[in-house]
Design a protein around this motif. Structure first.
Motif, PDB file in Angstrom:
ATOM      1  N   PHE A 150       0.845  -1.381  -0.044  1.00 20.89           N
ATOM      2  CA  PHE A 150      -0.019   0.096   0.139  1.00 20.89           C
ATOM      3  C   PHE A 150       0.874   1.277  -0.103  1.00 20.89           C
ATOM      4  O   PHE A 150       0.672   2.086  -0.715  1.00 20.89           O
ATOM      5  CB  PHE A 150      -0.963  -0.038   1.205  1.00 20.89           C
ATOM      6  N   PHE A 151       1.954   1.068   0.695  1.00 19.16           N
ATOM      7  CA  PHE A 151       2.860   2.238   0.716  1.00 19.16           C
ATOM      8  C   PHE A 151       3.240   2.925  -0.504  1.00 19.16           C
ATOM      9  O   PHE A 151       3.220   4.197  -0.915  1.00 19.16           O
ATOM     10  CB  PHE A 151       3.983   2.078   1.634  1.00 19.16           C
ATOM     11  N   ARG A 152       3.678   2.050  -1.370  1.00 20.01           N
ATOM     12  CA  ARG A 152       4.326   2.345  -2.698  1.00 20.01           C
ATOM     13  C   ARG A 152       3.283   3.429  -3.414  1.00 20.01           C
ATOM     14  O   ARG A 152       3.522   3.983  -4.163  1.00 20.01           O
ATOM     15  CB  ARG A 152       4.691   1.255  -3.492  1.00 20.01           C
ATOM     16  N   TYR A 153       1.902   2.769  -3.449  1.00 19.28           N
ATOM     17  CA  TYR A 153       0.899   3.300  -4.111  1.00 19.28           C
ATOM     18  C   TYR A 153       0.577   5.042  -3.743  1.00 19.28           C
ATOM     19  O   TYR A 153       0.408   5.638  -4.263  1.00 19.28           O
ATOM     20  CB  TYR A 153      -0.487   2.504  -4.323  1.00 19.28           C
ATOM     21  N   LEU A 154       0.641   4.747  -2.366  1.00 16.06           N
ATOM     22  CA  LEU A 154       0.359   5.911  -1.401  1.00 16.06           C
ATOM     23  C   LEU A 154       1.315   7.087  -1.810  1.00 16.06           C
ATOM     24  O   LEU A 154       0.950   8.285  -2.136  1.00 16.06           O
ATOM     25  CB  LEU A 154       0.170   5.860  -0.143  1.00 16.06           C
ATOM     26  N   VAL A 155       2.575   6.730  -1.745  1.00 15.25           N
ATOM     27  CA  VAL A 155       3.816   7.812  -1.822  1.00 15.25           C
ATOM     28  C   VAL A 155       3.841   8.098  -3.309  1.00 15.25           C
ATOM     29  O   VAL A 155       3.994   9.384  -3.400  1.00 15.25           O
ATOM     30  CB  VAL A 155       4.947   7.220  -1.209  1.00 15.25           C
ATOM     31  N   LEU A 156       3.648   7.320  -4.257  1.00 14.92           N
ATOM     32  CA  LEU A 156       3.639   7.981  -5.723  1.00 14.92           C
ATOM     33  C   LEU A 156       2.381   8.645  -6.055  1.00 14.92           C
ATOM     34  O   LEU A 156       2.555   9.637  -6.774  1.00 14.92           O
ATOM     35  CB  LEU A 156       3.642   6.609  -6.577  1.00 14.92           C
ATOM     36  N   LEU A 157       1.358   8.348  -5.559  1.00 14.99           N
ATOM     37  CA  LEU A 157       0.166   9.147  -5.749  1.00 14.99           C
ATOM     38  C   LEU A 157       0.312  10.699  -5.145  1.00 14.99           C
ATOM     39  O   LEU A 157      -0.258  11.364  -6.064  1.00 14.99           O
ATOM     40  CB  LEU A 157      -1.030   8.419  -4.989  1.00 14.99           C
ATOM     41  N   ALA A 158       0.796  10.765  -3.999  1.00 13.81           N
ATOM     42  CA  ALA A 158       0.991  11.977  -3.412  1.00 13.81           C
ATOM     43  C   ALA A 158       2.417  12.671  -3.935  1.00 13.81           C
ATOM     44  O   ALA A 158       2.188  14.002  -4.113  1.00 13.81           O
ATOM     45  CB  ALA A 158       1.266  11.880  -1.905  1.00 13.81           C
ATOM     46  N   ARG A 159       3.316  12.028  -4.300  1.00 13.75           N
ATOM     47  CA  ARG A 159       4.717  12.773  -4.760  1.00 13.75           C
ATOM     48  C   ARG A 159       5.081  12.440  -5.938  1.00 13.75           C
ATOM     49  O   ARG A 159       5.817  13.079  -6.373  1.00 13.75           O
ATOM     50  CB  ARG A 159       5.591  12.555  -3.530  1.00 13.75           C
ATOM     51  N   GLY A 160       5.005  11.162  -6.493  1.00  6.19           N
ATOM     52  CA  GLY A 160       5.420  10.968  -7.812  1.00  6.19           C
ATOM     53  C   GLY A 160       6.969  10.585  -7.494  1.00  6.19           C
ATOM     54  O   GLY A 160       7.455  10.536  -6.605  1.00  6.19           O
ATOM     55  N   GLY A 161       7.471  10.119  -8.932  1.00  9.17           N
ATOM     56  CA  GLY A 161       8.854   9.683  -8.992  1.00  9.17           C
ATOM     57  C   GLY A 161       8.788   8.207  -9.140  1.00  9.17           C
ATOM     58  O   GLY A 161       8.033   7.517  -9.788  1.00  9.17           O
ATOM     59  N   ILE A 162       9.943   7.686  -8.639  1.00 10.95           N
ATOM     60  CA  ILE A 162      10.232   5.949  -8.800  1.00 10.95           C
ATOM     61  C   ILE A 162      10.005   5.325  -7.433  1.00 10.95           C
ATOM     62  O   ILE A 162      10.676   5.899  -6.592  1.00 10.95           O
ATOM     63  CB  ILE A 162      11.759   5.993  -9.396  1.00 10.95           C
ATOM     64  N   TYR A 163       9.413   4.354  -7.310  1.00  4.24           N
ATOM     65  CA  TYR A 163       9.375   3.546  -6.324  1.00  4.24           C
ATOM     66  C   TYR A 163      10.196   1.932  -7.057  1.00  4.24           C
ATOM     67  O   TYR A 163       9.847   1.874  -7.997  1.00  4.24           O
ATOM     68  CB  TYR A 163       7.881   3.160  -5.734  1.00  4.24           C
ATOM     69  N   SER A 164      11.004   1.608  -5.966  1.00  4.50           N
ATOM     70  CA  SER A 164      11.722   0.269  -6.242  1.00  4.50           C
ATOM     71  C   SER A 164      11.870  -0.483  -5.019  1.00  4.50           C
ATOM     72  O   SER A 164      12.509   0.328  -3.987  1.00  4.50           O
ATOM     73  CB  SER A 164      13.075   0.560  -7.288  1.00  4.50           C
ATOM     74  N   ASP A 165      11.623  -1.642  -5.212  1.00  3.93           N
ATOM     75  CA  ASP A 165      11.947  -2.536  -3.915  1.00  3.93           C
ATOM     76  C   ASP A 165      13.415  -2.305  -3.452  1.00  3.93           C
ATOM     77  O   ASP A 165      14.431  -2.096  -4.252  1.00  3.93           O
ATOM     78  CB  ASP A 165      11.611  -3.973  -4.069  1.00  3.93           C
ATOM     79  N   ILE A 166      13.768  -2.427  -2.168  1.00  3.17           N
ATOM     80  CA  ILE A 166      15.013  -2.538  -1.712  1.00  3.17           C
ATOM     81  C   ILE A 166      15.852  -3.626  -2.248  1.00  3.17           C
ATOM     82  O   ILE A 166      17.255  -3.344  -2.184  1.00  3.17           O
ATOM     83  CB  ILE A 166      15.006  -2.593  -0.008  1.00  3.17           C
ATOM     84  N   ASP A 167      15.466  -4.640  -2.694  1.00  3.78           N
ATOM     85  CA  ASP A 167      16.357  -5.738  -3.410  1.00  3.78           C
ATOM     86  C   ASP A 167      16.555  -5.775  -4.690  1.00  3.78           C
ATOM     87  O   ASP A 167      16.468  -6.673  -5.407  1.00  3.78           O
ATOM     88  CB  ASP A 167      15.676  -7.001  -2.887  1.00  3.78           C
ATOM     89  N   THR A 168      16.421  -4.429  -5.380  1.00  5.02           N
ATOM     90  CA  THR A 168      16.472  -3.915  -6.806  1.00  5.02           C
ATOM     91  C   THR A 168      17.922  -3.443  -7.098  1.00  5.02           C
ATOM     92  O   THR A 168      18.297  -2.697  -6.092  1.00  5.02           O
ATOM     93  CB  THR A 168      15.398  -3.230  -7.259  1.00  5.02           C
ATOM     94  N   THR A 169      18.435  -3.536  -8.285  1.00  8.03           N
ATOM     95  CA  THR A 169      19.584  -2.850  -8.702  1.00  8.03           C
ATOM     96  C   THR A 169      19.544  -2.107 -10.011  1.00  8.03           C
ATOM     97  O   THR A 169      18.839  -2.587 -10.858  1.00  8.03           O
ATOM     98  CB  THR A 169      20.735  -4.025  -8.975  1.00  8.03           C
ATOM     99  N   ALA A 170      19.711  -0.822  -9.770  1.00  5.45           N
ATOM    100  CA  ALA A 170      19.563  -0.143 -10.968  1.00  5.45           C
ATOM    101  C   ALA A 170      20.627  -0.407 -12.001  1.00  5.45           C
ATOM    102  O   ALA A 170      22.015  -0.296 -11.513  1.00  5.45           O
ATOM    103  CB  ALA A 170      19.674   1.280 -10.543  1.00  5.45           C
ATOM    104  N   LEU A 171      20.252  -0.518 -13.245  1.00  5.86           N
ATOM    105  CA  LEU A 171      21.294  -0.934 -14.285  1.00  5.86           C
ATOM    106  C   LEU A 171      21.729   0.113 -15.043  1.00  5.86           C
ATOM    107  O   LEU A 171      22.701   0.261 -15.503  1.00  5.86           O
ATOM    108  CB  LEU A 171      20.881  -2.109 -15.000  1.00  5.86           C
ATOM    109  N   LYS A 172      20.794   1.102 -15.327  1.00  3.56           N
ATOM    110  CA  LYS A 172      20.999   2.330 -15.978  1.00  3.56           C
ATOM    111  C   LYS A 172      20.282   3.457 -15.501  1.00  3.56           C
ATOM    112  O   LYS A 172      19.243   3.366 -14.726  1.00  3.56           O
ATOM    113  CB  LYS A 172      20.354   2.247 -17.672  1.00  3.56           C
ATOM    114  N   PRO A 173      20.778   4.748 -15.759  1.00  3.55           N
ATOM    115  CA  PRO A 173      20.107   5.991 -15.103  1.00  3.55           C
ATOM    116  C   PRO A 173      18.762   6.219 -15.512  1.00  3.55           C
ATOM    117  O   PRO A 173      18.537   5.749 -16.600  1.00  3.55           O
ATOM    118  CB  PRO A 173      20.874   7.093 -15.622  1.00  3.55           C
TER     119      PRO A 173
END
Length: 354
Positions: free
Chosen positions: A165-188
């Motif tokens: 629920f938190f991921r939907y709530l924070v993106l609705l209110a503020r926008g941006g990128i949500y990603s789980d803590i066990d993800t690795t960014a591969l490209k900017p």
């Protein structure tokens, strides 16, 4: 000489054709979805909500809009509090959650490198890892004007439900990128979309999590095409998030009133309550909603068939759908390519536990 000129002309035409074809194939609309064209202007009700909020902030007199009243339908109140403006830039936020802050000695070592990858590849972004003991206060702050949403969040009996629920709530209110803590960014993140795409016509990015083209797919997944919820990109107020927040809130308070909002008693699984099943349904509801698309009588619905075996990004109105490789590279199934593929942006390590 004329033959030589014809040869040169033919070569030029061939090169031009290849360039045009390559350009047009970079972000095709969903095939065969006749009539699914997004409304060109910012949606009328969103514009009205923005104008009304600005008017009230300036102290102008007038009748209070329905969406501002405590008795208005939940979706109207969410629309008023978090209006959607497609033409604005994607906010430079990266949101993640975990039990502990990265500065804590209790923050797991296996998450330090993945977490750092987001900051290293996106130095211009504000990167926030929200620990468990802070999430409740942030939601209370963001949704103080919509108390039933906070009540729903606070009433959820399982940590996995709150995390979803938190991921939907924070993106609705503020926008941006949500990603789980066990993800690795591969490209900017700024390189995920092709340069030729006009960002002012895009408000939401989602990736395919599963495309199980097999007879027993329902034994393994909740939907034939399942959209990923471990990485989501959005501008504030997007209607998909509004719908999902309303769905979770309404189902939570319904079960709470019925006295079944407890582990083992709920009449919905996590998958169908806050997880990928419910999330996928919300995305498809948006794609087929005549409030946001010029859908004519007889037009076919957008379904899983429009995304199966997808290998590049596709555009549906103001939404970009990435193929399975983008957020699930290297899984070795369902057509996902490896992490060195040009369309691989985020690697999910599947290490997170609640």
């Amino acid at each position: 000489m004329p033959a030589f000129r014809r040869t040169i002309f033919a070569a030029i035409c061939l090169i031009a054709f290849v360039v045009i074809l390559r350009h047009s194939s970079r972000s095709p609309d969903v095939p065969d979805a006749r009539g699914y064209r997004p409304v060109q202007e910012i949606f009328a009700e969103e514009k009205d909500a923005v104008a009304e909020a600005q008017r009230r902030k300036s102290g102008a007199r007038g009748q209070m809009p329905l969406g501002a009243t405590p008795t208005a339908p939940l979706r109207d109140r969410l629309r008023f509090q978090f209006p959607y403006d497609m033409k604005k830039r994607f906010p430079a936020f990266i949101w993640q959650t975990w039990k502990y802050d990265p500065s804590s000695s209790s923050f797991a070592d296996e998450f330090r490198s993945p977490e750092a990858s987001w900051t290293e590849l996106n130095p211009g972004f504000q990167h926030e890892v929200i620990p468990d003991d802070t999430q409740r206060h942030l939601i209370q702050y963001l949704y103080g004007s919509v108390p039933d949403v906070f009540e729903a969040y606070d009433s959820l009996p399982m940590a996995v439900l709150k995390a979803d629920f938190f991921r939907y709530l924070v993106l609705l209110a503020r926008g941006g990128i949500y990603s789980d803590i066990d993800t690795t960014a591969l490209k900017p993140a700024g390189s995920w979309l092709p340069e030729e795409l006009d960002r002012s016509t895009i408000g939401f990015i989602v990736g395919i999590e599963a495309d199980p083209n097999r007879p027993d797919w329902h034994d393994w997944y909740s939907r034939r095409i399942q959209f990923c919820q471990w990485t989501i990109v959005s501008k504030p107020g997007h209607p998909i998030l509004r719908d999902m927040v309303a769905h979770v809130t309404e189902e939570t308070l319904r079960m709470k009133k019925a006295g079944i909002l407890r582990m083992g008693d709920m009449d919905k699984t996590v998958m169908e309550f806050t997880g990928p099943g419910a999330w996928t349904d919300s995305v498809f509801r948006y794609f087929n909603n005549p409030e946001y698309f010029n859908i004519k009588p007889g037009d076919k619905n957008i379904t899983y068939e429009d995304f199966t075996e997808q290998t590049t990004e596709r555009k549906v109105g103001d939404v970009i759908v990435f193929p399975i490789t983008s957020f699930s590279p290297g899984v070795g199934q369902m057509g996902a390519r490896d992490i060195d593929d040009p369309m691989a942006f985020v690697k999910h390590n599947f290490d997170g536990t609640i």
